[in-house]
Every structure is written in C-alpha cells, then in structure tokens.
Design an enzyme around this catalytic site. Structure first.
Site, mmCIF file in Angstrom:
data_model
loop_
_atom_site.group_PDB
_atom_site.id
_atom_site.type_symbol
_atom_site.label_atom_id
_atom_site.label_comp_id
_atom_site.label_asym_id
_atom_site.label_seq_id
_atom_site.Cartn_x
_atom_site.Cartn_y
_atom_site.Cartn_z
ATOM 1 N N PRO A 62 0.790 -1.225 0.000
ATOM 2 C CG PRO A 62 -0.131 -1.109 2.124
ATOM 3 C CD PRO A 62 0.526 -2.066 1.168
ATOM 4 C CG ASN A 63 -0.260 4.306 1.295
ATOM 5 O OD1 ASN A 63 -1.225 4.854 0.758
ATOM 6 N ND2 ASN A 63 -0.341 3.737 2.472
ATOM 7 N NE ARG B 146 3.789 6.844 1.796
ATOM 8 C CZ ARG B 146 4.091 5.597 2.163
ATOM 9 N NH1 ARG B 146 4.585 4.742 1.293
ATOM 10 N NH2 ARG B 146 3.875 5.217 3.377
ATOM 11 C CE1 TYR C 286 8.928 5.182 3.116
ATOM 12 C CE2 TYR C 286 7.345 6.984 2.985
ATOM 13 C CZ TYR C 286 7.826 5.852 3.622
ATOM 14 O OH TYR C 286 7.211 5.389 4.758
ATOM 15 C CG ASN D 159 8.381 -1.950 0.438
ATOM 16 O OD1 ASN D 159 7.871 -2.071 1.550
ATOM 17 N ND2 ASN D 159 8.907 -0.814 0.004
ATOM 18 C CB ALA E 154 1.571 0.285 6.501
ATOM 19 C CG ASP F 133 -0.633 -17.309 8.316
ATOM 20 O OD1 ASP F 133 0.396 -17.453 9.017
ATOM 21 O OD2 ASP F 133 -1.782 -17.304 8.796
ATOM 22 C CD GLU G 121 10.677 -7.375 5.609
ATOM 23 O OE1 GLU G 121 11.264 -8.251 6.285
ATOM 24 O OE2 GLU G 121 9.889 -6.551 6.107
ATOM 25 C CG HIS H 144 11.030 -2.125 4.556
ATOM 26 N ND1 HIS H 144 9.661 -2.003 4.451
ATOM 27 C CD2 HIS H 144 11.251 -3.304 5.170
ATOM 28 C CE1 HIS H 144 9.084 -3.055 4.998
ATOM 29 N NE2 HIS H 144 10.022 -3.873 5.437
ATOM 30 C CB SER I 206 12.448 4.436 5.134
ATOM 31 O OG SER I 206 11.480 3.522 5.629
ATOM 32 N NE ARG J 194 10.122 6.184 8.644
ATOM 33 C CZ ARG J 194 9.153 5.980 7.743
ATOM 34 N NH1 ARG J 194 9.255 4.984 6.873
ATOM 35 N NH2 ARG J 194 8.106 6.776 7.706
HETATM 36 C C1 DQA Z 1 8.194 1.208 3.842
HETATM 37 C C2 DQA Z 1 8.306 1.377 5.364
HETATM 38 C C3 DQA Z 1 6.952 1.193 6.015
HETATM 39 O O1 DQA Z 1 7.057 1.407 7.430
HETATM 40 C C4 DQA Z 1 5.938 2.166 5.464
HETATM 41 O O2 DQA Z 1 4.672 1.911 6.007
HETATM 42 C C5 DQA Z 1 5.884 2.175 3.980
HETATM 43 C C6 DQA Z 1 7.156 2.136 3.253
HETATM 44 C C7 DQA Z 1 9.545 1.502 3.146
HETATM 45 O O3 DQA Z 1 9.723 1.042 2.028
HETATM 46 O O4 DQA Z 1 10.379 2.219 3.695
HETATM 47 O O5 DQA Z 1 4.831 2.274 3.368
HETATM 48 O O6 DQA Z 1 7.854 -0.124 3.567
#
Ligand code: DQA
Length: 154
Positions: free
Chosen positions: A16-17, A24, A29, A80, A83, A93, A104, A106, A108, A113
């Site tokens: 998401p996002n 954003r 980011y 990624n 949230a 699961d 995995e 990210h 950031s 944080r």
């Molecule tokens: C994120 C880190 C998450 O805490 C955050 O909710 C995101 C982006 C990152 O790529 O840094 O949406 O996954």
C-alpha cells in the site's frame, strides 16, 4: 532431445501507498517513482538472466492472491509490504507457504523510525532483509535473490 528448461520470473510485489513513490514524503522515500524502480530492476535482473513480474497493490487480498500465484509461477520473490509488513498475519501466512526464496525490502530504514515500524511480520519468513537504501534497496535485492536462486539450482 533434451528438454529446454524455462527460467521462471522473479516476482516483485509492493504494498500500500507505494504507488505514490516520488510524490509521497520524498524526504523519506526519495524522488524515484515506482515505475522507474521497475525499469531499474528489469535491467538488473536481465544481467542475471532473469525477468521480473512487477506489481503493486493497495489491497491485502490482492497481494495474497499474487503470493499464492508465485508458489508455482516464480523462481523467487522480493516484497516491500509497506505498512502491511508491520501488521499483516495474512501476508505472513501466505509468504510462509511460498516455498521460494524471499527477500524483504524497504526504502527507508524502519528501525531508525517510529517504534511501530520496528517489527515486521515478513522478516521471520524472509531469507534476508534489505532496508534503508532508497530505490537502491530494490536493486540490491535483485542481486541477493539472483544468488539465492543460483544457489538453489546449483
Ligand atoms: C516502507 C516502510 C513502512 O514502514 C511504510 O509503512 C511504507 C514504506 C519503506 O519502504 O520504507 O509504506 O515499507
């Protein structure tokens, strides 16, 4: 005649996002868009003889459907979870059942944080985690996943 073995693509899922990357919170980011990250990854994967299925969704169920699809259609996965990484038992699961190497990522560094970002439900089922390098986290993950895939195929 020897059967030609087809190399399966790697799946790269963003949660998401992350469709808003570039717009954003660029101070956190960066300014690289998700489409640009997709291009960077495709180029890097090609160097390893791999192709990429690159998808983003704001919906937990859709991400889970893609993870299930990847059980048979992928050589491995980079995710990624945004949230959902911090909250989703359902993603945990689904990834547990992936049965493919998993990295995995990210953009950031969640550990630098807020405390609610310090725990990931994806990390326990990932082979490794790459955080904090902005768009480059994704590219580094291609190298990591490629070596895991090569390792598993000999
Ligand atoms: C994120 C880190 C998450 O805490 C955050 O909710 C995101 C982006 C990152 O790529 O840094 O949406 O996954």
């Amino acid at each position: 005649m020897a059967k030609k073995s087809k190399v399966l693509p790697i799946y790269v899922l963003s949660g998401p996002n992350l469709n808003l990357l570039g717009l954003r919170e660029p101070d956190i980011y960066g300014r690289t868009t998700l489409a640009e990250i997709g291009q960077m990854m495709a180029r890097r994967a090609k160097n390893h003889g791999l192709s990429v299925v690159f998808r983003q969704s704001n919906h937990e169920g859709e991400l889970i459907d893609w993870i299930q699809e990847a059980r048979t259609k992928s050589a491995g996965m980079i995710i990624n979870g945004g949230a959902y990484s911090h909250t989703s038992l359902a993603l945990h699961d689904a990834l547990r059942a992936l049965d493919r190497p998993l990295v995995e990522v990210h953009l950031s560094n969640p550990f630098a944080r807020e405390e609610f970002r310090h725990h990931s439900r994806i990390s326990p089922v990932a082979k490794g985690v790459i955080v904090g390098f902005g768009a480059q986290s994704y590219v580094l993950a291609v190298d990591a996943l490629a070596s895991l895939i090569k390792g598993s195929t000999g």
